[in-house]
Scaffold this active site. Sequence first.
Site, PDB file in Angstrom:
ATOM      1  N   TYR A   7      -1.972   7.300 -38.651  1.00  0.00           N
ATOM      2  CA  TYR A   7      -1.094   7.042 -39.809  1.00  0.00           C
ATOM      3  C   TYR A   7      -1.930   6.934 -41.086  1.00  0.00           C
ATOM      4  CZ  TYR A   7       2.316   4.323 -42.632  1.00  0.00           C
ATOM      5  OH  TYR A   7       3.155   3.860 -43.620  1.00  0.00           O
ATOM      6  N   LYS A  22      -1.751   9.426 -44.348  1.00  0.00           N
ATOM      7  CA  LYS A  22      -1.447   8.941 -45.703  1.00  0.00           C
ATOM      8  C   LYS A  22      -2.598   9.244 -46.667  1.00  0.00           C
ATOM      9  CE  LYS A  22       2.659   7.028 -45.126  1.00  0.00           C
ATOM     10  NZ  LYS A  22       3.865   7.750 -45.582  1.00  0.00           N
TER      11      LYS A  22
HETATM   12  P1  NAP Z   1      11.995   3.185 -41.804  1.00  0.00           P
HETATM   13  O1  NAP Z   1      12.830   2.028 -42.210  1.00  0.00           O
HETATM   14  O2  NAP Z   1      11.499   3.280 -40.401  1.00  0.00           O
HETATM   15  O3  NAP Z   1      12.810   4.534 -42.175  1.00  0.00           O
HETATM   16  C1  NAP Z   1      12.231   5.775 -41.924  1.00  0.00           C
HETATM   17  C2  NAP Z   1      13.121   6.850 -42.485  1.00  0.00           C
HETATM   18  O4  NAP Z   1      12.484   8.123 -42.274  1.00  0.00           O
HETATM   19  C3  NAP Z   1      14.476   6.941 -41.778  1.00  0.00           C
HETATM   20  O5  NAP Z   1      15.451   7.304 -42.733  1.00  0.00           O
HETATM   21  C4  NAP Z   1      14.261   8.059 -40.769  1.00  0.00           C
HETATM   22  O6  NAP Z   1      15.465   8.727 -40.413  1.00  0.00           O
HETATM   23  C5  NAP Z   1      13.383   8.975 -41.582  1.00  0.00           C
HETATM   24  N1  NAP Z   1      12.608   9.946 -40.790  1.00  0.00           N
HETATM   25  C6  NAP Z   1      11.713   9.707 -39.814  1.00  0.00           C
HETATM   26  N2  NAP Z   1      11.192  10.867 -39.366  1.00  0.00           N
HETATM   27  C7  NAP Z   1      11.783  11.857 -40.080  1.00  0.00           C
HETATM   28  C8  NAP Z   1      11.667  13.277 -40.090  1.00  0.00           C
HETATM   29  N3  NAP Z   1      10.841  13.916 -39.262  1.00  0.00           N
HETATM   30  N4  NAP Z   1      12.432  13.984 -40.966  1.00  0.00           N
HETATM   31  C9  NAP Z   1      13.286  13.353 -41.823  1.00  0.00           C
HETATM   32  N5  NAP Z   1      13.434  12.016 -41.855  1.00  0.00           N
HETATM   33  C10 NAP Z   1      12.693  11.282 -40.994  1.00  0.00           C
HETATM   34  O7  NAP Z   1      10.686   3.307 -42.697  1.00  0.00           O
HETATM   35  P2  NAP Z   1      10.336   2.704 -44.151  1.00  0.00           P
HETATM   36  O8  NAP Z   1       9.607   1.441 -43.935  1.00  0.00           O
HETATM   37  O9  NAP Z   1      11.513   2.738 -45.027  1.00  0.00           O
HETATM   38  O10 NAP Z   1       9.249   3.780 -44.613  1.00  0.00           O
HETATM   39  C11 NAP Z   1       9.518   4.765 -45.586  1.00  0.00           C
HETATM   40  C12 NAP Z   1       8.181   5.356 -46.041  1.00  0.00           C
HETATM   41  O11 NAP Z   1       7.374   4.322 -46.600  1.00  0.00           O
HETATM   42  C13 NAP Z   1       7.362   5.967 -44.916  1.00  0.00           C
HETATM   43  O12 NAP Z   1       6.701   7.129 -45.358  1.00  0.00           O
HETATM   44  C14 NAP Z   1       6.356   4.886 -44.599  1.00  0.00           C
HETATM   45  O13 NAP Z   1       5.186   5.416 -44.007  1.00  0.00           O
HETATM   46  C15 NAP Z   1       6.115   4.304 -45.972  1.00  0.00           C
HETATM   47  N6  NAP Z   1       5.604   2.927 -45.981  1.00  0.00           N
HETATM   48  C16 NAP Z   1       6.279   1.912 -45.354  1.00  0.00           C
HETATM   49  C17 NAP Z   1       5.759   0.625 -45.380  1.00  0.00           C
HETATM   50  C18 NAP Z   1       6.437  -0.544 -44.704  1.00  0.00           C
HETATM   51  O14 NAP Z   1       5.808  -1.612 -44.555  1.00  0.00           O
HETATM   52  N7  NAP Z   1       7.697  -0.467 -44.347  1.00  0.00           N
HETATM   53  C19 NAP Z   1       4.554   0.392 -46.033  1.00  0.00           C
HETATM   54  C20 NAP Z   1       3.887   1.439 -46.667  1.00  0.00           C
HETATM   55  C21 NAP Z   1       4.433   2.707 -46.627  1.00  0.00           C
HETATM   56  P3  NAP Z   1      16.380   8.181 -39.175  1.00  0.00           P
HETATM   57  O15 NAP Z   1      17.038   6.917 -39.686  1.00  0.00           O
HETATM   58  O16 NAP Z   1      17.388   9.265 -38.971  1.00  0.00           O
HETATM   59  O17 NAP Z   1      15.468   7.935 -38.038  1.00  0.00           O
END
Ligand code: NAP
Length: 243
Positions: free
Chosen positions: A156, A160
Amino acid sequence: MEARGSVFIVTGSSRGIGRAIALEAARRGAAGVVVNYVRSREAAEEVARSIRELGSDALVVRADVSRWEEAKSLVEAAVERWGRVDVVVNNAGILEPKPFAEMEPRDWQRMIEVHFYGALNVAKAALPHMIQRRRGVIVNIASVLGLRPEPLASHYSAAKAALIAWSMAVAKELAEYGIRVFAVAPGGVDTDMARVWGDLDWVEEEVPVARLAKPEEVAKLVLDAIENPYITGDVLTISGALL
Ligand code: NAP
């Protein structure tokens, strides 16, 4: 670029940070927002309903962004509906913590495919439409782990880091077309993804401000940056001093 009147594609906007960005775009008067998902159809429909209640148009599109053909049809759906794409937010992501010694090639391939190829696929598909109008913003949601890699998330962190490097390089190429590209690197954010590490005890131990960010706090930064014409080639962190 003003969010008001603009057309947005927000990948992975059925839940979490993507959902918050899609709703913030609508709050700021977006003309239309594509809500994208792979599995959570009901949740995506619910986000679209909320967007319409806020006065913007919304379109729900199922597409796995890691697949080029599906990424292309995601962009085509927006162009068919509104005739343009102004903003792409590459937010879709997955996180499966695992020691490298226990990983199989499929583990790191999938991580790179979704985070890195996924962002490039959607950006590339949208680019001709942006170049034609000399107008566009591409936002890549990275992570502080792309800047400060962590064990159990080596794949991951590397995906990133690649996304950050790509954002910085391509911003230099696209400036002449009036297209901006930047990365936003959150720390821990209160979504389903933050819970893949198990319970949330690590938050008090590791995050100096002792809490996760709200998805809405990240969304506001993303929209403020989209609306700020000088932000391009930049990496904006929002980490509560985790970085
Ligand atoms: P999340 O709640 O797990 O949601 C992930 C989203 O991505 C969902 O809408 C999921 O769709 C969608 N998704 C997954 N694989 C996909 C694919 N192959 N094609 C299209 N859509 C896809 O995650 P989040 O925490 O909101 O994270 C959003 C972004 O922020 C990510 O890039 C993550 O790496 C980044 N981020 C998150 C955090 C954190 O602490 N949460 C920190 C830093 C960065 P479904 O609902 O249909 O599965």
